[in-house]
Write an enzyme that holds these catalytic residues in place. Structure first.
Site, mmCIF file in Angstrom:
data_model
loop_
_atom_site.group_PDB
_atom_site.id
_atom_site.type_symbol
_atom_site.label_atom_id
_atom_site.label_comp_id
_atom_site.label_asym_id
_atom_site.label_seq_id
_atom_site.Cartn_x
_atom_site.Cartn_y
_atom_site.Cartn_z
ATOM 1 C CE LYS A 129 53.969 51.189 -37.259
ATOM 2 N NZ LYS A 129 52.846 52.031 -37.655
ATOM 3 N NE ARG A 168 34.963 50.814 -31.712
ATOM 4 C CZ ARG A 168 36.138 50.309 -32.036
ATOM 5 N NH1 ARG A 168 36.344 49.021 -31.933
ATOM 6 N NH2 ARG A 168 37.131 51.071 -32.436
ATOM 7 C CG HIS A 171 36.631 42.423 -35.427
ATOM 8 N ND1 HIS A 171 37.566 42.112 -34.452
ATOM 9 C CD2 HIS A 171 37.006 43.627 -35.942
ATOM 10 C CE1 HIS A 171 38.474 43.079 -34.399
ATOM 11 N NE2 HIS A 171 38.154 44.013 -35.282
ATOM 12 C CB SER A 225 41.363 44.576 -31.051
ATOM 13 O OG SER A 225 40.589 43.878 -31.983
HETATM 14 O O1 PNS Z 1 41.292 46.995 -37.010
HETATM 15 P P1 PNS Z 1 41.809 48.342 -37.380
HETATM 16 O O2 PNS Z 1 43.058 48.652 -36.609
HETATM 17 O O3 PNS Z 1 40.759 49.407 -37.274
HETATM 18 O O4 PNS Z 1 42.224 48.236 -38.928
HETATM 19 C C1 PNS Z 1 42.857 49.301 -39.591
HETATM 20 C C2 PNS Z 1 43.289 48.853 -40.996
HETATM 21 C C3 PNS Z 1 44.199 47.627 -40.917
HETATM 22 C C4 PNS Z 1 42.073 48.523 -41.827
HETATM 23 C C5 PNS Z 1 44.017 50.052 -41.649
HETATM 24 O O5 PNS Z 1 45.037 50.498 -40.798
HETATM 25 C C6 PNS Z 1 44.596 49.694 -43.009
HETATM 26 O O6 PNS Z 1 43.891 49.664 -43.988
HETATM 27 N N1 PNS Z 1 45.927 49.423 -43.023
HETATM 28 C C7 PNS Z 1 46.643 49.101 -44.216
HETATM 29 C C8 PNS Z 1 47.355 50.332 -44.782
HETATM 30 C C9 PNS Z 1 46.389 51.152 -45.638
HETATM 31 O O7 PNS Z 1 46.011 50.744 -46.708
HETATM 32 N N2 PNS Z 1 45.945 52.310 -45.084
HETATM 33 C C10 PNS Z 1 44.877 53.108 -45.645
HETATM 34 C C11 PNS Z 1 45.282 54.271 -46.465
HETATM 35 S S1 PNS Z 1 46.673 55.221 -45.918
#
Ligand code: PNS
Length: 161
Positions: free
Chosen positions: A43, A92, A19, A130
């Site tokens: 969650k 990645r 990150h 993570s």
């Molecule tokens: O660190 P991550 O787990 O890859 O992050 C994922 C994240 C938090 C960016 C993604 O799950 C997200 O944007 N969550 C919020 C809900 C949302 O807007 N989803 C996208 C369209 S359905």
């Protein structure tokens, strides 16, 4: 619409060197980077959101144009609130492309005008995630090279080693 600012969203559960590589490079390209901890209040993650925020803030303290925010909702809504329409995601590997592109298209549908840009992570960080950090920590493993020293200390305290 501000094109000189971006949102770098993630769970940051916990923040990793992967990150930070992306945040640091983004800070050199954008006037402001919002490192945004997105979370679903229903969650539970491994680290509670205030702990994730504290860790991310500690890591970003030296970057003056990086702001850490938390948001209990969807990304398009945060983008609308901040009036920032550039979303930055790190890659990645090519294997992540399908899901990431689908998410980029969904976000563009949910908030027209939103653009998602991608940065490939440094090769030596391509194995860092993570979820790997959490798994290694649960077996009391060595986190050197995966997270900064200050975060390794916090993780060790949490996992009792
Ligand atoms: O660190 P991550 O787990 O890859 O992050 C994922 C994240 C938090 C960016 C993604 O799950 C997200 O944007 N969550 C919020 C809900 C949302 O807007 N989803 C996208 C369209 S359905």
């Amino acid at each position: 619409m501000k094109r000189t600012e971006c949102i770098f969203p993630g769970s940051f559960d916990p923040v990793t060197l992967g990150h930070l590589d992306i945040i640091c490079r983004a800070a050199g390209m954008f006037e402001r980077v919002y490192a945004a901890i997105l979370h679903n209040p229903e969650k539970n993650g491994c680290f509670p959101v205030p702990e994730r925020e504290e860790m991310l803030k500690a890591c970003c303290a030296g970057m003056r144009n990086v702001e850490v925010v938390t948001f209990p909702g969807m990304l398009w809504e945060l983008a609308q609130r901040l009036n920032v329409h550039v979303i930055l995601r790190g890659f990645r590997s090519g294997g992540e492309a399908e899901d990431e592109i689908a998410m980029a298209r969904l976000n563009a549908k949910l908030l027209p005008g939103t653009e998602t840009v991608f940065l490939p992570c440094e090769a030596e960080l391509s194995c860092v995630s993570s979820s790997a950090v959490r798994q290694i920590a649960s077996f009391h493993g060595n986190l050197h090279g995966l997270v900064p020293g200050i975060i390794e200390q916090k993780i060790r305290e949490k996992f009792g080693y």
